[in-house]
Design a protein around this motif. Structure first.
Motif, PDB file in Angstrom:
ATOM      1  N   VAL A   6      29.722 -24.161 -24.138  1.00 28.76           N
ATOM      2  CA  VAL A   6      28.348 -23.438 -23.835  1.00 28.76           C
ATOM      3  C   VAL A   6      28.960 -21.844 -23.936  1.00 28.76           C
ATOM      4  O   VAL A   6      29.828 -21.549 -23.140  1.00 28.76           O
ATOM      5  N   GLN A   7      28.310 -21.073 -24.750  1.00 24.12           N
ATOM      6  CA  GLN A   7      28.734 -19.545 -24.775  1.00 24.12           C
ATOM      7  C   GLN A   7      27.452 -18.644 -25.063  1.00 24.12           C
ATOM      8  O   GLN A   7      26.475 -19.153 -25.362  1.00 24.12           O
ATOM      9  N   PRO A   8      27.624 -17.469 -24.255  1.00 23.28           N
ATOM     10  CA  PRO A   8      26.493 -16.576 -24.579  1.00 23.28           C
ATOM     11  C   PRO A   8      26.319 -16.103 -25.830  1.00 23.28           C
ATOM     12  O   PRO A   8      27.221 -16.222 -26.739  1.00 23.28           O
ATOM     13  N   LEU A   9      24.983 -16.066 -26.132  1.00 22.71           N
ATOM     14  CA  LEU A   9      24.683 -15.968 -27.803  1.00 22.71           C
ATOM     15  C   LEU A   9      24.443 -14.215 -27.811  1.00 22.71           C
ATOM     16  O   LEU A   9      24.088 -13.669 -27.102  1.00 22.71           O
ATOM     17  N   LEU A  10      25.319 -13.578 -28.815  1.00 20.70           N
ATOM     18  CA  LEU A  10      25.474 -12.319 -28.950  1.00 20.70           C
ATOM     19  C   LEU A  10      23.787 -11.979 -29.475  1.00 20.70           C
ATOM     20  O   LEU A  10      23.046 -12.537 -30.136  1.00 20.70           O
ATOM     21  N   VAL A  11      23.382 -10.804 -28.921  1.00 21.94           N
ATOM     22  CA  VAL A  11      22.092 -10.053 -29.290  1.00 21.94           C
ATOM     23  C   VAL A  11      22.249  -9.406 -30.624  1.00 21.94           C
ATOM     24  O   VAL A  11      22.444  -8.080 -30.579  1.00 21.94           O
ATOM     25  N   ASN A  12      22.173 -10.111 -31.617  1.00 25.54           N
ATOM     26  CA  ASN A  12      22.264  -9.406 -33.152  1.00 25.54           C
ATOM     27  C   ASN A  12      21.584 -10.019 -34.121  1.00 25.54           C
ATOM     28  O   ASN A  12      20.846 -11.265 -33.715  1.00 25.54           O
ATOM     29  N   TYR A  13      21.497  -9.691 -35.401  1.00 23.60           N
ATOM     30  CA  TYR A  13      20.889 -10.218 -36.354  1.00 23.60           C
ATOM     31  C   TYR A  13      21.205 -11.695 -36.995  1.00 23.60           C
ATOM     32  O   TYR A  13      20.380 -12.402 -37.169  1.00 23.60           O
ATOM     33  N   LYS A  14      22.552 -11.738 -36.632  1.00 23.13           N
ATOM     34  CA  LYS A  14      22.964 -12.962 -37.102  1.00 23.13           C
ATOM     35  C   LYS A  14      22.451 -14.193 -36.070  1.00 23.13           C
ATOM     36  O   LYS A  14      21.994 -15.385 -36.621  1.00 23.13           O
ATOM     37  N   THR A  15      22.498 -14.059 -34.810  1.00 22.37           N
ATOM     38  CA  THR A  15      21.769 -14.908 -33.914  1.00 22.37           C
ATOM     39  C   THR A  15      20.129 -14.885 -34.212  1.00 22.37           C
ATOM     40  O   THR A  15      19.710 -16.201 -34.193  1.00 22.37           O
ATOM     41  N   LEU A  16      19.635 -14.058 -34.652  1.00 22.32           N
ATOM     42  CA  LEU A  16      18.169 -14.101 -35.276  1.00 22.32           C
ATOM     43  C   LEU A  16      17.905 -15.089 -36.005  1.00 22.32           C
ATOM     44  O   LEU A  16      17.189 -15.946 -36.122  1.00 22.32           O
ATOM     45  N   GLU A  17      19.097 -14.965 -37.243  1.00 25.94           N
ATOM     46  CA  GLU A  17      18.797 -15.765 -38.259  1.00 25.94           C
ATOM     47  C   GLU A  17      19.182 -17.411 -37.906  1.00 25.94           C
ATOM     48  O   GLU A  17      18.346 -18.332 -38.180  1.00 25.94           O
ATOM     49  N   GLU A  18      20.059 -17.420 -36.970  1.00 21.48           N
ATOM     50  CA  GLU A  18      20.277 -18.968 -36.448  1.00 21.48           C
ATOM     51  C   GLU A  18      19.126 -19.503 -35.664  1.00 21.48           C
ATOM     52  O   GLU A  18      18.869 -20.600 -35.925  1.00 21.48           O
ATOM     53  N   PHE A  19      18.378 -18.656 -35.092  1.00 25.19           N
ATOM     54  CA  PHE A  19      17.163 -19.243 -34.298  1.00 25.19           C
ATOM     55  C   PHE A  19      16.163 -19.609 -35.307  1.00 25.19           C
ATOM     56  O   PHE A  19      15.412 -20.553 -34.969  1.00 25.19           O
ATOM     57  N   LYS A  20      16.044 -19.161 -36.610  1.00 24.59           N
ATOM     58  CA  LYS A  20      14.980 -19.520 -37.516  1.00 24.59           C
ATOM     59  C   LYS A  20      15.443 -20.849 -37.917  1.00 24.59           C
ATOM     60  O   LYS A  20      14.322 -21.540 -38.409  1.00 24.59           O
ATOM     61  N   ARG A  21      16.376 -21.632 -37.730  1.00 24.00           N
ATOM     62  CA  ARG A  21      16.933 -22.908 -37.900  1.00 24.00           C
ATOM     63  C   ARG A  21      16.278 -23.912 -37.098  1.00 24.00           C
ATOM     64  O   ARG A  21      15.925 -25.227 -37.460  1.00 24.00           O
ATOM     65  N   PHE A  22      15.820 -23.257 -35.903  1.00 20.83           N
ATOM     66  CA  PHE A  22      15.194 -24.175 -35.103  1.00 20.83           C
ATOM     67  C   PHE A  22      13.572 -24.491 -35.304  1.00 20.83           C
ATOM     68  O   PHE A  22      12.983 -23.391 -35.490  1.00 20.83           O
ATOM     69  N   LYS A  23      13.110 -25.663 -35.526  1.00 21.40           N
ATOM     70  CA  LYS A  23      11.796 -25.754 -36.305  1.00 21.40           C
ATOM     71  C   LYS A  23      10.607 -25.499 -35.250  1.00 21.40           C
ATOM     72  O   LYS A  23       9.408 -25.481 -36.022  1.00 21.40           O
ATOM     73  N   GLU A  24      10.570 -25.602 -34.100  1.00 20.73           N
ATOM     74  CA  GLU A  24       9.615 -25.749 -33.310  1.00 20.73           C
ATOM     75  C   GLU A  24       9.004 -24.151 -33.086  1.00 20.73           C
ATOM     76  O   GLU A  24       9.879 -23.189 -32.635  1.00 20.73           O
ATOM     77  N   TYR A  25       7.915 -23.999 -33.450  1.00 19.35           N
ATOM     78  CA  TYR A  25       7.381 -22.640 -33.390  1.00 19.35           C
ATOM     79  C   TYR A  25       6.260 -22.401 -32.502  1.00 19.35           C
ATOM     80  O   TYR A  25       5.036 -21.841 -32.827  1.00 19.35           O
ATOM     81  N   GLY A  26       6.202 -22.989 -31.428  1.00 17.09           N
ATOM     82  CA  GLY A  26       4.982 -22.749 -30.233  1.00 17.09           C
ATOM     83  C   GLY A  26       5.560 -21.129 -29.633  1.00 17.09           C
ATOM     84  O   GLY A  26       5.786 -20.575 -30.112  1.00 17.09           O
ATOM     85  N   ASN A  27       4.351 -21.313 -28.613  1.00 17.72           N
ATOM     86  CA  ASN A  27       4.567 -20.109 -27.687  1.00 17.72           C
ATOM     87  C   ASN A  27       5.805 -19.708 -27.248  1.00 17.72           C
ATOM     88  O   ASN A  27       6.387 -18.596 -27.461  1.00 17.72           O
ATOM     89  N   GLN A  28       6.640 -20.753 -26.861  1.00 21.07           N
ATOM     90  CA  GLN A  28       8.110 -20.624 -26.343  1.00 21.07           C
ATOM     91  C   GLN A  28       8.892 -19.967 -27.414  1.00 21.07           C
ATOM     92  O   GLN A  28       9.794 -19.018 -27.042  1.00 21.07           O
ATOM     93  N   GLU A  29       8.978 -20.687 -28.777  1.00 23.14           N
ATOM     94  CA  GLU A  29       9.676 -19.960 -29.842  1.00 23.14           C
ATOM     95  C   GLU A  29       9.307 -18.694 -30.104  1.00 23.14           C
ATOM     96  O   GLU A  29      10.328 -17.858 -30.496  1.00 23.14           O
ATOM     97  N   LEU A  30       8.100 -18.322 -30.098  1.00 21.58           N
ATOM     98  CA  LEU A  30       7.819 -16.892 -30.632  1.00 21.58           C
ATOM     99  C   LEU A  30       8.164 -15.902 -29.391  1.00 21.58           C
ATOM    100  O   LEU A  30       8.684 -14.979 -29.770  1.00 21.58           O
ATOM    101  N   THR A  31       8.079 -16.601 -28.114  1.00 18.20           N
ATOM    102  CA  THR A  31       8.572 -15.603 -27.011  1.00 18.20           C
ATOM    103  C   THR A  31       9.909 -15.281 -27.320  1.00 18.20           C
ATOM    104  O   THR A  31      10.591 -14.244 -26.937  1.00 18.20           O
TER     105      THR A  31
END
Length: 158
Positions: A6-31
């Motif tokens: 387990v590693q900390p995820l960098l706060v950058n645009y690459k991580t933002l793009e990686e998050f978009k691969r996760f399919k659930e887009y409920g309130n938690q996802e938007l948060t």
């Protein structure tokens, strides 16, 4: 099986793009996306996001927030605790220990943990030794939190 790291995820645009691969887009996802985007703008180095990679691909992730003791309405004695939010493992990596690795990482801080499970995930949390918190209408506001307590910590009476 190789130990999952387990590693900390960098706060950058690459991580933002990686998050978009996760399919659930409920309130938690938007948060989560909003939190990540605001931290990018603020250039905040303290990331609440953690993940497990398979090669170069993010396979599992979670948010982990520390809640200060003055806001503790769950544990006795009142103390800092962790709020585990939005644990998700991509479908191709499920049932391979990725979720367990994230939960074990959270437990390694030896602080109580609170989470709000997603639908159909209760059996996973039970395997991870989480239990239902006694429901308090004012505190829980329609949520059904699960808690994990290290040795010496008890649930606060409702």
């Amino acid at each position: 099986m190789t130990k999952l790291k387990v590693q900390p995820l960098l706060v950058n645009y690459k991580t933002l793009e990686e998050f978009k691969r996760f399919k659930e887009y409920g309130n938690q996802e938007l948060t989560m996306l909003e939190d990540l985007e605001s931290n990018i703008v603020e250039n905040d180095s303290e990331s609440p996001f953690f993940g497990v990679y398979f090669g170069n691909a993010l396979a599992a992730r979670m948010s982990l927030y520390r809640v200060h003791a003055k806001y503790d309405h769950y544990f006795n004695p009142p103390q800092d605790y962790l709020e585990l939010w939005k644990l998700e493992v991509l479908p191709d990596y499920r049932n391979q220990g990725y979720g367990k690795a994230l939960v074990d990482f959270a437990k390694s801080f030896n602080l109580p943990i609170k989470t709000n499970p997603r639908i159909k995930s209760h059996s996973f949390w039970e395997k991870m030794d989480f239990q239902k918190a006694h429901y308090d209408v004012e505190r829980d506001l329609g949520e059904n939190p699960l808690i994990w307590m290290p040795s010496g910590v008890k649930e606060r009476e409702v």
